[in-house]
Design an enzyme around this catalytic site. Sequence first.
Site, short mmCIF file in Angstrom:
data_model
loop_
_atom_site.label_atom_id
_atom_site.label_comp_id
_atom_site.label_asym_id
_atom_site.label_seq_id
_atom_site.Cartn_x
_atom_site.Cartn_y
_atom_site.Cartn_z
N HIS A 116 -7.33 -6.34 -0.92
CA HIS A 116 -6.20 -5.24 -0.73
C HIS A 116 -5.04 -5.78 0.35
O HIS A 116 -3.96 -5.51 -0.12
CB HIS A 116 -6.69 -4.01 -0.32
N ASP A 176 0.94 -1.11 0.00
CA ASP A 176 0.12 0.05 -0.01
C ASP A 176 0.91 1.28 0.20
O ASP A 176 1.69 1.36 -0.92
CB ASP A 176 -0.96 -0.07 1.20
#
Length: 344
Positions: free
Chosen positions: A311, A110
């Site tokens: 994610h 991320d």
Amino acid sequence: MSQEASPFTPAGATHRTVDVPGGRIHLVEQGTGPLVLLVHGFPELWHSWRHQLPALAAAGYRAVAIDVRGYGRSSAPDDVEAYRIGAHVEDNVAVVHALGEETAVIVGHDWGSTIAADSALLRPDVFTAVGLLGVPYAPRGGMRPTDVFAMIGGDEEFYVSHFQEPGRAEAEIEPDVRGWLAGFYATLAGDTMPASGEGAGSGAVFFVPKGGRLSDRFVKDRPSWLTAEELDFCAAEFERTGFTGALNRYRSMDRDWEDLADFDGAPLTQPSLFVAGELDASIAWLADAIKAFPDTLPGLVSSHLVEGSGHWVQQERPEEVNRLLTDWLRSLSGPTPPAPTRTR
């Protein structure tokens, strides 16, 4: 700092705090061998690498997961200026040197992926290879980031724009940190994200309705890969620190764009790895960045989409990610394999 700071510290791992130019960085380390520095994203902690620390240690590496500046037990300056990308790169270099090393492989997820990429870009003498999880490398481009984000979303507001104004996102998150974190994690996770059209895969969850909140589209759930006790730990850390330090990374994006002017369009030439969940909205939004890998990541060793993962790929699918990481680390001096694979 003792292991008692977290009941989720892997057996054999230890906590340390090291001095860096901007204050201190807390880290958790395990194993001996070549150094692998693990950099988390938003809104996470060193804890997001809890499954990778023992796996990398067992494979013969010295695995070190940090709390990024602004998070957990690391320093959290008040000034947004303290969160420019150069400060994060300096932190990472200082950690490597504080551990008695000259070089390291750096791996990020991320926001940590961007920090890892820019660390490798700015300090190739220190970071000899780079692993990118969830967010592909995209070189600095021609438009100011906030101008780009302001054009996205039509009548709704893109979440990065929502995070820009100091205090605004904090006012939404901090009254119920645990609930907000649970919803954010679950909404972006492969096993709990909303149905197509409103889910993370569609990207709808990343837009704020007029007069609404980002959390209005969150699912009310807890992902299976995060226990209630682990969620309690993460929430307690953010309850203690607040979210301003974490959000200041978003508020520094224009500053990064200015600071990286000399690197416009620059490729990352070190050996690299890309891994993302196949259901992660980032790979749809940033599809052009992935297509550009032959030019932007000429040292790419392998690229993988992990089937069924959202994610939080290294937490959702730890065994697959551990295998991909260790295979990549072992192959750094070998030939470049052929292109992207899809893993179960």
